[in-house]
Motif scaffolding. Structure first.
Motif, PDB file in Angstrom:
ATOM      1  N   ASP A   1       0.838  -1.199   0.000  1.00 45.96           N
ATOM      2  CA  ASP A   1       0.000   0.000   0.000  1.00 45.96           C
ATOM      3  C   ASP A   1       0.873   1.249   0.000  1.00 45.96           C
ATOM      4  N   HIS A   2       1.041   1.858  -1.196  1.00 39.77           N
ATOM      5  CA  HIS A   2       1.809   3.102  -1.350  1.00 39.77           C
ATOM      6  C   HIS A   2       3.186   2.980  -0.683  1.00 39.77           C
ATOM      7  N   VAL A   3       3.903   1.938  -1.032  1.00 39.40           N
ATOM      8  CA  VAL A   3       5.204   1.645  -0.421  1.00 39.40           C
ATOM      9  C   VAL A   3       6.313   2.417  -1.133  1.00 39.40           C
ATOM     10  N   THR A   4       7.122   3.102  -0.336  1.00 39.31           N
ATOM     11  CA  THR A   4       8.282   3.823  -0.862  1.00 39.31           C
ATOM     12  C   THR A   4       9.501   3.434  -0.020  1.00 39.31           C
ATOM     13  N   PHE A   5      10.612   3.200  -0.711  1.00 37.96           N
ATOM     14  CA  PHE A   5      11.844   2.827  -0.001  1.00 37.96           C
ATOM     15  C   PHE A   5      13.054   3.289  -0.803  1.00 37.96           C
ATOM     16  N   ALA A   6      14.035   3.857  -0.104  1.00 34.47           N
ATOM     17  CA  ALA A   6      15.303   4.250  -0.724  1.00 34.47           C
ATOM     18  C   ALA A   6      16.444   3.692   0.110  1.00 34.47           C
ATOM     19  N   TYR A   7      17.480   3.224  -0.544  1.00 33.49           N
ATOM     20  CA  TYR A   7      18.654   2.714   0.167  1.00 33.49           C
ATOM     21  C   TYR A   7      19.414   3.864   0.807  1.00 33.49           C
ATOM     22  N   ASP A   8      20.127   3.550   1.895  1.00 33.21           N
ATOM     23  CA  ASP A   8      20.902   4.574   2.593  1.00 33.21           C
ATOM     24  C   ASP A   8      21.867   5.256   1.628  1.00 33.21           C
ATOM     25  N   GLY A   9      21.891   6.564   1.712  1.00 31.08           N
ATOM     26  CA  GLY A   9      22.804   7.333   0.871  1.00 31.08           C
ATOM     27  C   GLY A   9      22.290   7.628  -0.518  1.00 31.08           C
ATOM     28  N   SER A  10      21.092   7.144  -0.841  1.00 29.97           N
ATOM     29  CA  SER A  10      20.527   7.389  -2.172  1.00 29.97           C
ATOM     30  C   SER A  10      19.353   8.358  -2.074  1.00 29.97           C
ATOM     31  N   ASP A  11      19.322   9.318  -2.993  1.00 30.68           N
ATOM     32  CA  ASP A  11      18.211  10.268  -3.049  1.00 30.68           C
ATOM     33  C   ASP A  11      17.073   9.767  -3.939  1.00 30.68           C
ATOM     34  N   THR A  12      17.356   8.717  -4.724  1.00 34.70           N
ATOM     35  CA  THR A  12      16.348   8.182  -5.645  1.00 34.70           C
ATOM     36  C   THR A  12      15.718   6.928  -5.041  1.00 34.70           C
ATOM     37  N   PRO A  13      14.395   6.887  -4.891  1.00 37.51           N
ATOM     38  CA  PRO A  13      13.760   5.699  -4.303  1.00 37.51           C
ATOM     39  C   PRO A  13      13.959   4.465  -5.183  1.00 37.51           C
ATOM     40  N   ALA A  14      14.271   3.338  -4.541  1.00 39.18           N
ATOM     41  CA  ALA A  14      14.325   2.067  -5.258  1.00 39.18           C
ATOM     42  C   ALA A  14      12.912   1.543  -5.492  1.00 39.18           C
ATOM     43  N   VAL A  15      11.990   1.879  -4.572  1.00 43.78           N
ATOM     44  CA  VAL A  15      10.570   1.567  -4.718  1.00 43.78           C
ATOM     45  C   VAL A  15       9.814   2.872  -4.496  1.00 43.78           C
TER      46      VAL A  15
ATOM     47  N   SER B   1      13.516  -6.952  -7.145  1.00 45.07           N
ATOM     48  CA  SER B   1      14.058  -7.679  -5.996  1.00 45.07           C
ATOM     49  C   SER B   1      13.890  -6.891  -4.703  1.00 45.07           C
ATOM     50  N   THR B   2      13.982  -5.573  -4.790  1.00 47.94           N
ATOM     51  CA  THR B   2      13.792  -4.746  -3.599  1.00 47.94           C
ATOM     52  C   THR B   2      12.373  -4.902  -3.061  1.00 47.94           C
ATOM     53  N   ILE B   3      11.394  -4.930  -3.949  1.00 50.50           N
ATOM     54  CA  ILE B   3      10.003  -5.129  -3.529  1.00 50.50           C
ATOM     55  C   ILE B   3       9.856  -6.476  -2.823  1.00 50.50           C
ATOM     56  N   ALA B   4      10.476  -7.508  -3.400  1.00 50.90           N
ATOM     57  CA  ALA B   4      10.390  -8.836  -2.792  1.00 50.90           C
ATOM     58  C   ALA B   4      11.013  -8.852  -1.402  1.00 50.90           C
ATOM     59  N   THR B   5      12.145  -8.164  -1.218  1.00 45.52           N
ATOM     60  CA  THR B   5      12.799  -8.161   0.093  1.00 45.52           C
ATOM     61  C   THR B   5      11.982  -7.395   1.132  1.00 45.52           C
ATOM     62  N   LEU B   6      11.170  -6.437   0.693  1.00 43.53           N
ATOM     63  CA  LEU B   6      10.308  -5.734   1.640  1.00 43.53           C
ATOM     64  C   LEU B   6       9.227  -6.664   2.188  1.00 43.53           C
ATOM     65  N   LEU B   7       8.748  -7.594   1.358  1.00 45.32           N
ATOM     66  CA  LEU B   7       7.792  -8.583   1.848  1.00 45.32           C
ATOM     67  C   LEU B   7       8.466  -9.535   2.827  1.00 45.32           C
ATOM     68  N   ALA B   8       9.707  -9.920   2.532  1.00 42.68           N
ATOM     69  CA  ALA B   8      10.451 -10.806   3.434  1.00 42.68           C
ATOM     70  C   ALA B   8      11.017 -10.048   4.627  1.00 42.68           C
ATOM     71  N   ARG B   9      10.803  -8.759   4.662  1.00 42.21           N
ATOM     72  CA  ARG B   9      11.268  -7.865   5.707  1.00 42.21           C
ATOM     73  C   ARG B   9      12.786  -7.913   5.887  1.00 42.21           C
ATOM     74  N   PHE B  10      13.484  -7.916   4.750  1.00 41.20           N
ATOM     75  CA  PHE B  10      14.926  -7.700   4.812  1.00 41.20           C
ATOM     76  C   PHE B  10      15.189  -6.282   5.311  1.00 41.20           C
ATOM     77  N   THR B  11      14.222  -5.406   5.073  1.00 43.71           N
ATOM     78  CA  THR B  11      14.252  -4.047   5.608  1.00 43.71           C
ATOM     79  C   THR B  11      12.809  -3.550   5.641  1.00 43.71           C
ATOM     80  N   ASP B  12      12.573  -2.401   6.255  1.00 41.82           N
ATOM     81  CA  ASP B  12      11.227  -1.836   6.335  1.00 41.82           C
ATOM     82  C   ASP B  12      11.093  -0.665   5.366  1.00 41.82           C
ATOM     83  N   PRO B  13       9.890  -0.443   4.800  1.00 42.87           N
ATOM     84  CA  PRO B  13       9.705   0.692   3.886  1.00 42.87           C
ATOM     85  C   PRO B  13       9.832   2.026   4.614  1.00 42.87           C
TER      86      PRO B  13
END
Length: 610
Positions: free
Chosen positions: A367-381, A405-417
């Motif tokens: 649901d309206h998921v946004t995620f960016a890796y540390d140090g990046s200004d551009t969202p991966a999701v 793959s980033t979306i898949a890892t958010l479901l597996a909770r490799f990290t939080d959005p």
């Protein structure tokens, strides 16, 4: 400005040195009491070291007096001083041993605490944190840095205190014997101190810089070695080697420029503490004092022996200073790891609030998921919204690097959005305790451990019976190959045998089958396997996905056409959603489909020609 804040104009190396000192103080706080006890015992041992010298001087005076007068030796007095000498020397050794025992126990205790805290902390960090670089940091911390701190805890408090207290106590006694002999015993020390003050100027900052440059050399070496296959395949050996060579040359130039003047100054300083020079000063000056009747031969002998301890004390003191510099940076790295940000543990939250969050179904909603890796200004999701319906297969498609793959890892909770939510049965995955009993995954790299095949399959369910493990392996189409190995299920990977990529992948599938999670993530499960293995893996996957909510990342056309839903991703955004037929009208999907068909056709022709 607080004491912890760097002063204006402070160099980065000085800031790192100060930070290391503060980190070391915090790291040692659990054992500070034991270290204080060790220092007190070491000081007591150092004070007792004076008594044997007193006894030696007294015995020498008795013997010289008897020789001068021609009378008999006072055996009772000699026996008294000998008993005192042996007794205090033995007591000093026992106290010194007790001090080392206290500090070594403290070292073992602190090492246990650090390792335990690291395990607890790293068990809660996002799985995406475990990159090759961070895993290397963990290895360095657990192996190298704890060993570096060991010297500072187990040895330095006792040896350093003894190196300072014992010479001071003995020199005080030398001054008690005669102030002129006391001055002779330390006559060369000021010269040594001056040379060392010059030599050690900026030592803390240089040590930090040396540590940084060594880390750079290590990183370049690991980069070169681990990537050698790809580097050679693309003819980039010279380029990759040049990066490592440059790092090594930079370290060499820095170290040579730092150490060359230090070696000259160290040689000059060490010459002032050379045993021949010390004996020349003390015995020569002492002989002059004896000749003029100011002191006795026994006095000179005693103070000369005391003077010979100065080089030992200086050497131990310098080693302690060096150990402290290195331990500061090791402590800083350990403290940084211990402060690694963690994911909120749902189990802790439930214990605190007395609630449970078990999903009633396995519909997964982004649901309206946004995620960016540390140090990046551009969202991966970027604001991704879609639903995985229970007992259906959803394929994520899109160009390489689009965020699948980033979306898949958010479901597996490799990290939080960063924003939005990923829910299962209406419950955020971050609130589900034992999430991996609900979500299983089979990735490109199966990540098998150097343990038995049985333990690898049962990794997510260690209480599984042998029958259950065999059933899972059979369903994954790998049991026959396992039984053909030297020790069957007890074969240890890496020690007894190696596996092909297809075999390793089917063991990972058997592991997922055994866990029996209702939600499954498949990320290019056949991408790195040979064509001969793909058929076996595909059969195993067909068994695995049955009756589960599946999120699939794949490029092969026949896989995409068989799914219930396809989600097109580009630059982290959901561009289109639907079944295969309806998606063909979307230009982005049609372009990917045509490219995938072309690649698949060429691959099939190549396999046929082989």
């Amino acid at each position: 400005m607080s004491p912890a804040d760097p002063a204006p104009g402070t160099s980065p190396e000085k800031e790192a040195q100060n930070a290391g000192t503060a980190a070391l103080k915090g790291l040692l706080s659990p054992v500070s009491g034991a270290l204080t006890i060790g220092r007190i015992l070491a000081a007591l041992s150092a004070v007792l070291s004076v008594v044997p010298y007193v006894a030696l001087v007294k015995i020498g005076e008795i013997l010289l007096r008897a020789s001068a007068t021609g009378g008999g030796v006072d055996g009772l007095a000699v026996r008294h001083w000998l008993v005192l000498l042996i007794g205090t020397f033995s007591a000093r050794l026992l106290i010194y041993f007790a001090a080392l025992t206290v500090t070594h126990v403290a070292d073992v205790r602190l090492g246990h605490l650090i390792r335990g805290d690291l395990v607890t902390r790293l068990a809660k960090v996002p799985l995406s944190w475990f990159t090759a670089t961070n895993s290397g940091r963990v290895r360095k911390a657990l192996q190298d840095d704890i060993t570096t701190v060991h010297q500072l805890i187990a040895h330095q408090p006792v040896e350093g205190t003894n190196a300072v207290a014992m010479p001071l106590a003995l020199m005080a006694y030398a001054f008690v014997i005669d102030w002129r002999l006391g001055l002779l015993s330390i006559a060369t020390v000021p010269l040594y101190l001056v040379s060392n003050l010059v030599m050690l100027r900026g030592m803390g900052e240089k040590t930090v810089e040396m540590d940084r440059r060594l880390s750079d050399v290590s990183a370049r070496m690991v980069e070169f070695v681990t990537g050698i296959t790809v580097v050679k395949a693309f003819g980039q050996v010279g380029r990759a080697r040049s990066r490592y060579q440059k790092a090594a040359d930079d370290f060499y130039s820095f170290y040579l420029a730092w150490c060359r003047p230090m070696i000259r100054m160290a040689a000059l300083g060490q010459s002032t503490l050379a045993v021949p020079l010390i004996l020349l000063v003390n015995l020569g000056g002492g002989a002059w004092l004896v000749r003029h009747g100011h002191v006795s031969v026994a006095d000179v002998t005693g103070t000369a022996l005391i003077a010979l301890l100065v080089p030992f004390a200086v050497e131990v003191g310098m080693n302690s200073l060096w150990s402290h510099q290195l331990a500061g940076q090791a402590a800083l790295r350990l403290s940084t790891l211990l402060g690694t940000p963690t994911l909120q543990d749902a189990r802790e939250d439930h214990v605190t609030h007395g609630t449970t969050s078990i999903p009633g179904n396995h519909n997964v909603v982004f649901d309206h998921v946004t995620f960016a890796y540390d140090g990046s200004d551009t969202p991966a999701v970027d604001d991704a919204t879609f639903t995985l319906r229970e007992d259906t297969v959803t394929a994520l498609v899109g160009p390489s690097g689009s965020g699948k793959s980033t979306i898949a890892t958010l479901l597996a909770r490799f990290t939080d959005p960063d924003s939005g939510s990923v829910t299962m049965g209406g419950i955020p995955v971050s609130d589900i305790p034992e999430l991996y009993s609900h979500v299983g995954f089979v990735l490109q790299d199966p990540q098998l451990l150097g343990i038995s095949i049985r333990d690898n399959i049962a990794l997510g369910r260690p209480d599984a019976t042998d029958t259950q493990i065999r059933d899972a392996a059979r369903a994954a189409h790998i049991l026959t190959e396992i039984e053909a190995l030297p020790h069957g299920l007890d074969t240890v990977l890496g020690a007894d045998t190696g596996l092909s990529g297809g075999q390793a992948q089917r063991i990972a599938i058997a592991r997922a089958l055994l866990v029996d999670a209702p939600v499954l993530i498949l990320d290019e499960a056949t991408a790195l396997t040979d064509p001969e293995s793909q058929h076996e893996i595909q059969q195993a996957l067909s068994t695995l996905v049955h009756g589960r909510t599946v999120l699939l990342i794949a490029h092969r056309p026949e896989v995409i056409t068989g799914v219930d839903q396809t989600v097109l991703i580009d630059d982290g955004r959901v561009i289109a959603t639907g079944d295969h037929e309806s998606m063909l009208s979307h230009p982005g999907y049609a372009r990917l489909w045509n490219a995938a068909q072309t690649g698949h056709s060429e691959g099939s022709q190549q396999c046929t020609s082989l």
